[in-house]
Motif scaffolding. Sequence first.
Motif, PDB file in Angstrom:
ATOM      1  N   PHE A 225      51.883  67.568  33.588  1.00 18.08           N
ATOM      2  CA  PHE A 225      52.408  68.936  33.631  1.00 18.08           C
ATOM      3  C   PHE A 225      53.313  69.216  34.824  1.00 18.08           C
ATOM      4  O   PHE A 225      54.211  70.049  34.734  1.00 18.08           O
ATOM      5  CB  PHE A 225      51.241  69.934  33.638  1.00 18.08           C
ATOM      6  N   GLY A 226      53.084  68.541  35.950  1.00 16.08           N
ATOM      7  CA  GLY A 226      53.879  68.794  37.148  1.00 16.08           C
ATOM      8  C   GLY A 226      55.313  68.326  37.014  1.00 16.08           C
ATOM      9  O   GLY A 226      56.180  68.718  37.799  1.00 16.08           O
TER      10      GLY A 226
ATOM     11  N   VAL B 144      56.929  71.666  34.182  1.00 18.90           N
ATOM     12  CA  VAL B 144      56.209  72.909  34.464  1.00 18.90           C
ATOM     13  C   VAL B 144      56.539  74.002  33.445  1.00 18.90           C
ATOM     14  O   VAL B 144      55.640  74.729  32.995  1.00 18.90           O
ATOM     15  CB  VAL B 144      56.491  73.392  35.901  1.00 18.90           C
ATOM     16  N   GLU B 145      57.794  74.138  33.051  1.00 21.28           N
ATOM     17  CA  GLU B 145      58.148  75.195  32.105  1.00 21.28           C
ATOM     18  C   GLU B 145      57.506  74.955  30.742  1.00 21.28           C
ATOM     19  O   GLU B 145      57.017  75.883  30.103  1.00 21.28           O
ATOM     20  CB  GLU B 145      59.672  75.311  31.969  1.00 21.28           C
TER      21      GLU B 145
ATOM     22  N   LYS C  31      53.888  75.919  31.038  1.00 22.28           N
ATOM     23  CA  LYS C  31      53.702  77.376  30.989  1.00 22.28           C
ATOM     24  C   LYS C  31      53.778  77.878  29.553  1.00 22.28           C
ATOM     25  O   LYS C  31      52.949  78.698  29.113  1.00 22.28           O
ATOM     26  CB  LYS C  31      54.758  78.073  31.846  1.00 22.28           C
TER      27      LYS C  31
ATOM     28  N   PRO D 278      54.086  65.338  42.094  1.00 24.27           N
ATOM     29  CA  PRO D 278      53.445  66.499  41.479  1.00 24.27           C
ATOM     30  C   PRO D 278      51.949  66.504  41.781  1.00 24.27           C
ATOM     31  O   PRO D 278      51.347  65.450  42.046  1.00 24.27           O
ATOM     32  CB  PRO D 278      53.725  66.323  39.979  1.00 24.27           C
TER      33      PRO D 278
ATOM     34  N   VAL E 198      49.184  73.766  38.617  1.00 22.34           N
ATOM     35  CA  VAL E 198      50.051  72.608  38.799  1.00 22.34           C
ATOM     36  C   VAL E 198      51.171  72.933  39.782  1.00 22.34           C
ATOM     37  O   VAL E 198      51.619  74.083  39.872  1.00 22.34           O
ATOM     38  CB  VAL E 198      50.638  72.096  37.468  1.00 22.34           C
ATOM     39  N   TRP E 199      51.569  71.921  40.521  1.00 21.19           N
ATOM     40  CA  TRP E 199      52.684  72.023  41.464  1.00 21.19           C
ATOM     41  C   TRP E 199      53.720  70.969  41.084  1.00 21.19           C
ATOM     42  O   TRP E 199      53.382  69.794  40.872  1.00 21.19           O
ATOM     43  CB  TRP E 199      52.207  71.775  42.890  1.00 21.19           C
ATOM     44  N   GLU E 200      54.954  71.392  41.020  1.00 17.57           N
ATOM     45  CA  GLU E 200      56.037  70.489  40.640  1.00 17.57           C
ATOM     46  C   GLU E 200      56.346  69.533  41.783  1.00 17.57           C
ATOM     47  O   GLU E 200      56.327  69.914  42.953  1.00 17.57           O
ATOM     48  CB  GLU E 200      57.281  71.319  40.310  1.00 17.57           C
TER      49      GLU E 200
ATOM     50  N   ASP F 108      52.798  76.316  41.083  1.00 19.45           N
ATOM     51  CA  ASP F 108      54.070  76.594  40.411  1.00 19.45           C
ATOM     52  C   ASP F 108      53.823  77.051  38.980  1.00 19.45           C
ATOM     53  O   ASP F 108      54.687  77.636  38.343  1.00 19.45           O
ATOM     54  CB  ASP F 108      54.956  75.340  40.423  1.00 19.45           C
ATOM     55  N   GLY F 109      52.641  76.766  38.491  1.00 22.35           N
ATOM     56  CA  GLY F 109      52.170  77.265  37.200  1.00 22.35           C
ATOM     57  C   GLY F 109      50.662  77.272  37.236  1.00 22.35           C
ATOM     58  O   GLY F 109      50.043  76.272  37.615  1.00 22.35           O
TER      59      GLY F 109
ATOM     60  N   ALA G   8      47.968  68.734  41.027  1.00 24.07           N
ATOM     61  CA  ALA G   8      47.235  69.627  40.118  1.00 24.07           C
ATOM     62  C   ALA G   8      45.832  69.860  40.648  1.00 24.07           C
ATOM     63  O   ALA G   8      45.285  69.034  41.393  1.00 24.07           O
ATOM     64  CB  ALA G   8      47.166  69.042  38.709  1.00 24.07           C
TER      65      ALA G   8
END
Length: 203
Positions: A120-121, A124-125, A128, A169, A160-162, A143-144, A171
């Motif tokens: 996911f990192g 991210v979009e 989301k 990344p 999660v962080w990009e 970030d999400g 999480a």
Amino acid sequence: MQIENNKEEVPFSYYEGLFQKLDPSDVTARIQDVKWDGKEFFVTLLGREFAISHPQYAIRGVDGGNVPPLPTQTFLLRYLLEGKSVPFGGQWLTFREMPWGELYIKPYTGRVLTRAAFTFGTRVEAFKQACQKMGAEAVPHGDGGYRLKLIGDYGMQILVWEGDEEFPPNAQILYTDNFAEGFAAEDRVVAGDILISTIKSYM
């Protein structure tokens, strides 16, 4: 059943055998959110309701969708066999902060946190959008970040962080504090796996 995938099918077959001997009244006494109509148990996992027939095991999605993979079915069987309703005390805990968390943290990090970070990192979009499709509630962390109801009164947050040029990344997953009493450590690991796989299926 002919065993082809020992890692998944052997534990499933074991719990399926125990399930056939289960007293439905014991389940509904222990777990408030499970319904029993005389033929099937009804249980909701991450927003999807499943009907599980008893004593001869079969599972179907009440919405007509696909049945979950075998590890998720094993998780649901264990929930019916051993689960209990425990009220949420208001705190969110990391895996490490719960009983046996320190012992299991290394495999948990690889199997759940690292997997979540790199699944996911890096997107991210899309993460989301998938969480929003599932009806998850956004939280102001990472970030999400989203909060979801796993099953019964048990909830989870996934943050999660990009990654960038300097940092990979990252999480984190948080659990409602009732997981500490309501689930064994290995089931908390599986819950993390199920959460990631389900979100990924919506991406």
